[in-house]
Motif scaffolding. Structure first.
Motif, PDB file in Angstrom:
ATOM      1  N   ASN A 357       0.856  -1.199   0.000  1.00  0.00           N
ATOM      2  CA  ASN A 357       0.000   0.000   0.000  1.00  0.00           C
ATOM      3  C   ASN A 357       0.885   1.240   0.000  1.00  0.00           C
ATOM      4  O   ASN A 357       1.556   1.530   0.992  1.00  0.00           O
ATOM      5  CB  ASN A 357      -0.915  -0.010   1.228  1.00  0.00           C
ATOM      6  N   ARG A 359      -0.455   4.341  -0.949  1.00  0.00           N
ATOM      7  CA  ARG A 359      -1.437   5.402  -1.131  1.00  0.00           C
ATOM      8  C   ARG A 359      -0.965   6.699  -0.477  1.00  0.00           C
ATOM      9  O   ARG A 359      -0.302   6.698   0.544  1.00  0.00           O
ATOM     10  CB  ARG A 359      -2.772   4.960  -0.525  1.00  0.00           C
ATOM     11  N   SER A 382      -1.337  -7.372  -4.705  1.00  0.00           N
ATOM     12  CA  SER A 382      -2.158  -6.160  -4.562  1.00  0.00           C
ATOM     13  C   SER A 382      -1.237  -4.953  -4.457  1.00  0.00           C
ATOM     14  O   SER A 382      -0.324  -4.928  -3.617  1.00  0.00           O
ATOM     15  CB  SER A 382      -3.045  -6.267  -3.314  1.00  0.00           C
ATOM     16  N   ASN A 384      -1.445  -0.640  -4.342  1.00  0.00           N
ATOM     17  CA  ASN A 384      -2.258   0.574  -4.217  1.00  0.00           C
ATOM     18  C   ASN A 384      -1.367   1.781  -4.435  1.00  0.00           C
ATOM     19  O   ASN A 384      -0.502   2.085  -3.608  1.00  0.00           O
ATOM     20  CB  ASN A 384      -2.916   0.634  -2.838  1.00  0.00           C
ATOM     21  N   SER A 386      -2.869   4.882  -5.319  1.00  0.00           N
ATOM     22  CA  SER A 386      -3.807   5.996  -5.422  1.00  0.00           C
ATOM     23  C   SER A 386      -3.246   7.241  -4.751  1.00  0.00           C
ATOM     24  O   SER A 386      -2.420   7.166  -3.838  1.00  0.00           O
ATOM     25  CB  SER A 386      -5.148   5.612  -4.782  1.00  0.00           C
ATOM     26  N   ASN A 407      -4.846  -0.394  -7.844  1.00  0.00           N
ATOM     27  CA  ASN A 407      -5.585   0.832  -7.538  1.00  0.00           C
ATOM     28  C   ASN A 407      -4.752   2.024  -7.995  1.00  0.00           C
ATOM     29  O   ASN A 407      -3.681   2.294  -7.448  1.00  0.00           O
ATOM     30  CB  ASN A 407      -5.869   0.916  -6.035  1.00  0.00           C
TER      31      ASN A 407
END
Length: 1401
Positions: A357, A359, A382, A384, A386, A407
């Protein structure tokens, strides 16, 4: 280094002023964008640098422009070290710049100052009150004078720096590009907030308070806690394995991601690196060795390492971080919101990472840990990315073939790369909040893609490429530009089950073929423009949301329908065929239904039915006798009767408020044995049905609301049959008494509301309700205090508006009691002993002393307010009320609702009146001064306004600016958020405010959508707030702005009163009902109390705030024909000095303290006062006769009295009488104080009046002033303590008091003043008692005149000497740009005002 003193003198600042000024740039780049732009082809003047010990030198820096020329821009560097804790250095504008700097800034509005903080200035602070705390004793601050065309590259060349960083709202930190222009970024930021005039933008850009919203750093600040969460490293003693065969050795140890890495060489990461996966493993303390941890991996071949740390701090830090890693069930690394430009290099040793992640960072492609290196994670599933402001689609992610979830939301993407086809394992793709309008054809080859998010882009229609996605099940396209939906498009996507088309502006939904579409089960069409909707081809539709459209007809298939939400439309017909036998939840509220369709009664599984706010005249018998219905909401209809219940029904909640019911079914309680909630308020009931037909009752009723009916005391006997009753509301009925024997049997009662009846006493048997915690019995005829203080759980008691004369208390009081309201009891007398018993109560509400109008003239307006926390633990609503403002012929009223925070409303209550007073000095244009008042208040919230916000409503009554001698009265209203103002004109409501929320304002919804904000399903910006304009919440900028909506209305003689209320009030009470309610009340305070009581009885559970202003505007009140006559002694009448907000009467000096200020007329006068009484000395309502003295005695019936013989009233032992507004409980001096802090003067005659009472004392810094019963005190020691920087205190940890006691010269910052004022745990204001003898200033007779002249020069007026009205001090035109002052603008007179709106950095 330039000091403060040398900067103030022209001859001490050697400088070479530039010969020309730069032109205004076109664009400075977005503050949140890496791609800033500059006009490199414009010739710029030479740079001028000012540093310690150096003469001004001309420097040139090269810059690549469009034509390749070498240009530079003018830069002046003022470098100083500033102690940020407890110092006000660099806080004011005059100490920040010398005269030459100010002259240079005057030359062009495109010039300004950029403050550069050093790397050790402050760590990025979490949102919270108080200024940012430094990491060291001093913070390096450089102030650079430059222009809007100055680039980062030029600034770095002047100071030999490497990079500049910008921080918005104390949040993320971003490196600026070389072509970005810092000052232009500040100007653009201020313009986006709402500042419109270039001179004002320049002024605000140089304000130190702005650093809480936008701040520049010359080095990257280091957040130690954040760094430790991303990477831990050090050299420690390490041993491998559990046996003693291995020896301890000094090794480099790294904890990053999911692995522990141990180097084979000390102090270097060379050679072999030992990797220990920790996910699923364990970390344990080694007891035999101090500060030692054992790290073990998971699995059958687990490895173990022992690490011995040097200190307890290192041991705890490593233990805490490693424990988080081993507790994970998946190999997840969360590096969101870390200000990263690249991931740590050591993270790539964790090859077991499956979820990463990143983000809210600023990831760049290049660098060792940049985006180009992400394919090194071989097992990543996964990712991310964003909110990273990428600008372009990162093609490198298409090389991570193991990805199943990607994402890329909110990155400003304009296109999707064709290489997306490489991700054949991709199942979820999120592309929300970008600028996409099309998709590549290669996207259709992702056969495993099941969820696709395209919301808040620019798609004009559903992309055709989606038809090739054979596995797509969920499609999100909310917030696009789709105006027409072809059902055949949904039919071609054979696997799609859920479709989200909210906020698209849909106008048509068409179907070309009658074929049944059997795969779509959930469809969301909320907030569109549909007039009719036919979805009968969707045969498998289970859930439909179509709220807030314009639907008049709705046609559906009922084969699989389970949930239908169609509220807030114009429906008069709903056709569903066949009968929806699976339907459980139906919402048809706020439509135009006159009857219910038959299929509603035929539905077999209906559990929840909402029919409120329609035009229904009857309910079918089959509906009430349904064997499945559990919750029926049918309030605000036209029902006159209900059918009888024929059999036992499972109904649990029944809401029938605001109908025309005169009776309820006789068998209601007998047949509905599961009924727990019943609300039949606002009907015409005279009795209620019996609980059972026998003596034994099986009723399970817990909440019963009967407010606003015609019930008599006979209803008490019928309530006995509900032994489980917890909440009982019987307000505003015809009760003369309540049977004592019946009340004692309600042993489970917790909340009792008996307001607005004609009760003369509360039965003593109320003491037999041991669980009672709330008793509301205001607006009755109670003459004795009820016996409730013996209840163990009592918390809230409201006995206002009664006829209490004394309070007999038990000793001690219950510790649970938190609030007691005794206002409106004109005959109440409290003994000092009684007051001492109340000292532990958090909130005690007592009457202020009513203040008569000037010269006995009737008041033009008076106010009363009410606040209640409802079922919340804290009150988040604050009220501002000043019946006399400015020149004494105006008034200011405000309401602030913080929703779930109390800090911001209290700060606004303390400061907004003074900010308005300051802005009125600059402009007389309603739109300008009201907007600037809101914007300045937003800035002054500081760090408290970064993450917290509040709705604000401000009403200003003033004269026509075109006629300084009189003119019509006008009402200017400004608001942000959801608070509303309603004016009663000729008996009808006139809404003056505008609700600025996404649901109620289409313009605001479109603006937020264009800003690419993510609007959640509950219509909240980023899931935080439904308001698009607030004061505070600056981290949501530019979607949530503080720029208010402003409206001005001319008042006339038909205007009776003004009602201000928050969102919760007007959600339950309509403006029309609010006007009718206020018309029947005795006074404004009673009207406000009634409005809050009604809202609670209608089902409100939130904070409530209501402010009612009664207007007494006759024909002579709206215009003025002639000035004051000459004085009686033949001289000209002395002009009445204007009142500042600090001295304005009627100011709410204590939040949650209700009052009705009636200047002229008894406290019990009606809300609609009669015509004004003519008096010889009064010319008109706008020009009453001036008062004869400063202090005015009030009749004892207007306030709670404290016998002077038994208490210390704030005077010496030989004083003959107490001061008005000053009372005591024997230990503390209670002062009715105004919360506002501005300059004020003592009028002549004060010393003479004090001499008549006793001795006259001159004190060093003690100034006492009272106006209209409101007293302000400034004590020498207390004033000295208020000069402290606000950094020494915390806005969140220290609840704001309701009064402030500071001298005008100390009020550099109003929020700081409010923070440092004395506070009292009991909730009402406590000021210091008698001043110390050391604080007294004894002035020799020979020096008295000199001292007076010195004090007069500082802006004070010596007591005993006439205080002439002084004009405002001359202001620097640079910081106070010239505004055209209309002839009607009346400046606030008083001492010379200093710059009061600067906060220490």
């Amino acid at each position: 280094m330039l000091t403060d003193e040398t900067m103030m003198e022209d001859e001490d600042i050697p400088a070479v002023l530039p010969t020309s000024s730069p032109k205004e740039p076109e664009n400075g780049g977005d503050v949140g964008d890496n791609n800033g732009r500059t006009r490199g082809d414009e010739p710029q003047p030479d740079a001028v640098v000012l540093q310690e010990g150096l003469q001004p030198t001309a420097a040139r820096s090269d810059r690549d422009g469009s034509c390749g020329a070498h240009v530079s821009t003018e830069i002046r560097v003022l470098k100083r070290n500033m102690r940020r804790m407890g110092s006000r250095g660099c806080a004011s504008r005059k100490t920040r710049f010398g005269s030459r700097e100010r002259d240079w800034l005057k030359g062009d509005t495109q010039r300004g100052c950029v403050c550069l903080y050093g790397g050790a200035a402050a760590d990025p602070q979490p949102a919270g009150p108080g200024p940012p705390a430094p990491s060291g004793p001093q913070a390096d601050l450089q102030m650079v004078l430059c222009s809007t065309s100055t680039t980062v590259e030029e600034l770095l060349a002047q100071r030999d720096g490497e990079a500049l960083y910008v921080q918005l709202h104390g949040d993320l930190l971003r490196r600026l590009g070389p072509s970005e222009r810092p000052l232009q970024m500040v100007f653009d930021y201020l313009s986006a907030l709402g500042f419109r005039e270039p001179a004002r933008v320049q002024q605000e850009a140089n304000n130190s308070d702005l650093s809480c919203m936008i701040r520049f750093y010359s080095e990257r600040p280091v957040n130690v806690d954040q760094r430790d969460r991303a990477l831990l490293r050090g050299v420690f003693s390490v041993r491998k394995g559990k046996t003693q065969l291995h020896k301890w050795a000094e090794r480099q140890v790294i904890l990053c991601g999911t692995c522990l890495t141990v180097a084979s060489v000390k102090d270097r990461e060379e050679g072999k690196m030992h990797i220990l996966p920790l996910v699923g493993g364990k970390v344990e303390e080694v007891r035999r060795r101090q500060h030692c941890l054992m790290f073990s991996s998971a699995g059958p071949q687990a490895q173990t390492y022992f690490v011995n740390f040097d200190s307890l701090a290192d041991y705890q830090r490593w233990h805490r971080q490693a424990s988080k890693v081993v507790s994970q069930t998946v190999c997840l690394v969360d590096l969101s919101c870390y200000n990263l430009e690249a991931v740590p290099e050591y993270l790539f040793y964790s090859q077991d990472i499956t979820h990463l992640n990143l983000r809210h960072n600023f990831m760049t492609p290049q660098g060792p840990g940049g985006l180009l290196n992400l394919p090194r994670f071989s097992q990543l599933k996964s990712l991310n990315l964003s909110h990273n402001r990428l600008g372009m689609f990162p093609e490198v992610v298409c090389e991570i073939l193991t990805l199943t979830e990607l994402n890329l939301s909110c990155n400003g993407l304009k296109a999707v790369s064709e290489q997306i086809a490489n991700l054949q394992s991709l199942q979820t793709l999120s592309l929300e909040g970008n600028d996409l309008s099309s998709l590549p054809e290669e996207l259709g080859g992702l056969s495993q893609l099941s969820s696709l998010g395209l919301s808040f882009n620019d798609f004009p229609q559903i992309p055709a490429v989606l038809r090739g996605l054979s596995g797509l099940e969920r499609l999100g396209m909310a917030g696009n530009r789709v105006e027409r939906l072809e059902l055949c498009v949904l039919a071609s996507m054979i696997r799609v089950k859920t479709v989200d088309l909210r906020l698209n502006g849909l106008r048509w939904v068409t179907s070309e073929s009658p074929e049944v579409i059997g795969h779509v089960t959930q469809l969301d069409l909320r907030d569109n423009g549909l007039a009719s909707l036919d979805l009968s081809p969707l045969g498998s539709l289970e859930t439909l949301h179509c709220q807030r459209n314009r639907l008049q007809t709705l046609t559906l298939s009922g084969l699989g329908l389970r949930t239908l939400q169609a509220a807030s439309n114009r429906l008069n017909m709903v056709n569903i065929y066949p009968v929806p036998n699976e339907l459980t939840d139906l919402d048809l509220s706020r439509n135009q239904l006159e009857y219910l369709p038959d299929w509603v009664c035929d539905s077999r599984k209906m559990e929840v039915l909402d029919l409120a706010h329609n035009a229904l005249t009857e309910l079918p018998s089959r509906l009430l006798n349904s064997m499945s219905l559990r919750r029926l909401l049918a309030g605000n209809n036209l029902l006159q009767a209900l059918p009888e219940l024929l059999d036992h029904v499972p109904l649990e909640a029944l809401d029938l408020q605001h109908n025309r019911l005169s009776r309820l079914p006789h068998s209601l309680f007998c047949k509905a044995l599961n009924l727990k909630y019943l609300n039949v308020s606002a009907n015409t009931l005279e009795t209620i049905p019996p609980s059972s037909q026998s003596e034994e009752s099986l009723s399970t009723l817990q909440e019963l609301y009967l407010t606003g009916n015609n019930l008599s005391e006979s209803v008490g006997g019928l309530l006995v049959g509900h032994p489980r009753l917890r909440v009982l509301h019987l307000a505003y009925n015809q009760l003369l008494s309540f049977p004592a024997s019946k009340l004692s049997r309600l042993e489970q009662l917790e909340e009792l509301n008996l307001s607005g009846n004609r009760l003369r006493s509360i039965p003593s048997t109320v003491a037999r309700c041991p669980r009672l915690h709330t008793l509301v019995a205001h607006s009755n005829l109670l003459s004795t205090f009820p016996e409730i203080l013996s209840l163990p759980e009592i918390k809230y008691v409201d006995l206002s508006g009664n006829e209490l004369s004394e309070v007999v208390l038990s000793d001690p009081l219950p510790p649970s009691l938190q609030e007691l309201d005794l206002t409106g009891n004109s005959s109440l007398v409290l003994e000092p002993k009684t007051l001492n018993l109340f000292s532990h109560i958090t909130t005690l509400k007592l009457d202020q002393r009513a203040a008569g109008g000037a010269g006995g003239a009737p008041a033009l307006w008076s106010h009363g307010y009410s606040e209640t926390s409802g079922q919340r633990n804290k009150l988040c609503v604050s009220v501002l009320a000043m019946d006399r403002f400015g020149d004494g012929l105006g008034a200011v009223y405000g309401l602030f609702d913080g929703d779930r925070n109390e800090e911001v409303p209290r700060l606004l209550q303390c400061t907004m009146g003074d900010v308005l007073s300051e802005e009125l000095q600059h402009s007389s244009v309603d739109r300008v001064y009201m907007s600037n008042t809101f914007l300045t208040s937003h800035r002054k919230l500081g760090m408290a306004g970064q993450k917290l916000g509040a709705s604000a409503l401000l009403c200003y009554i003033h004269r026509e600016p075109s006629d300084p001698g009189g003119g019509h009265l006008r009402l200017t209203v400004a608001n942000v958020g959801s608070c509303q103002a309603v004016l009663c004109r000729d008996g009808r409501p006139l809404v003056l405010s505008k609700v600025l929320t996404l649901e109620s304002c289409p313009e605001e919804m479109e603006r937020v959508k264009n800003g690419k904000s993510i609007i959640t399903e509950d219509n909240k910006v980023s899931g935080v707030t439904g308001c698009s304009r607030l004061l505070g919440c600056s981290y949501l900028s530019p979607w949530v702005l503080p720029d208010p909506w402003v409206h001005t209305e001319r008042l006339c003689s038909q205007d009776r009163f003004l009602i201000l209320g928050n969102r919760a009030l007007f959600q339950r009470v309509s403006p029309r009902e609010a006007v009718r309610t206020a018309q029947t009340a005795a006074d404004p305070a009673a009207a406000a109390r009634k409005l809050c009581s009604l809202a609670q009885s209608y089902g409100c559970r939130d904070n409530l705030g209501a402010l009612v202003v009664a207007l007494n505007l006759g024909e002579d009140s709206c215009t003025c024909c002639r000035p004051h006559p000459p004085a009686a002694d033949g001289g000209a009448a002395r002009a009445r000095p204007p009142l500042t907000p600090a001295a304005a009467a009627g100011g709410v000096s204590e939040p949650r303290t209700s009052e009705a200020v009636q200047r002229g007329g008894p406290p019990g006068s009606r809300l609609r006062p009669g015509p004004p009484t003519a008096r010889p000395e009064r010319l008109c309502s706008l020009h009453p006769a001036p008062p004869t003295g400063l202090f005015q005695r009030q009749p004892p019936s207007s306030a709670a009295l404290f016998p002077g013989g038994l208490s210390d009233n704030g005077l010496d032992s030989d004083d003959e009488g107490p001061l008005d507004g000053v009372t005591s409980n024997g230990r503390r001096l209670e002062v009715e104080a105004d919360i506002h802090c501005c300059a004020f003067q003592l009028r002549p005659g004060t010393a003479e009046r004090s001499a008549q009472r006793g001795k006259v004392r001159r004190q060093n810094s003690v100034v006492v002033s009272a106006t209209n019963g409101c007293l302000l005190a400034v004590c020498g020691r207390g004033g000295a303590g208020l000069r402290k920087s606000p950094s020494a205190s915390s806005l969140g940890a220290k609840k704001l008091p309701n009064g402030s006691v500071v001298a005008p010269q100390d009020s550099h910052n109003l929020i700081e003043v409010a923070l440092e004022a004395p506070r009292k745990k009991s909730g009402y204001f406590t000021a210091p008692a008698q001043p110390d003898p050391e604080d007294q200033l004894v002035v020799p007779p020979g020096l008295e005149q000199a001292v007076r002249e010195q004090l007069r020069a500082q802006g004070s007026v010596v007591p005993g000497a006439p205080g002439p009205s002084t004009a405002p001090a001359a202001r620097d035109p640079v910081w106070d740009p010239p505004h055209a002052r209309a002839p009607g603008l009346v400046p606030l007179a008083g001492p010379a005002r200093q710059e009061v709106y600067d906060t220490a950095l």
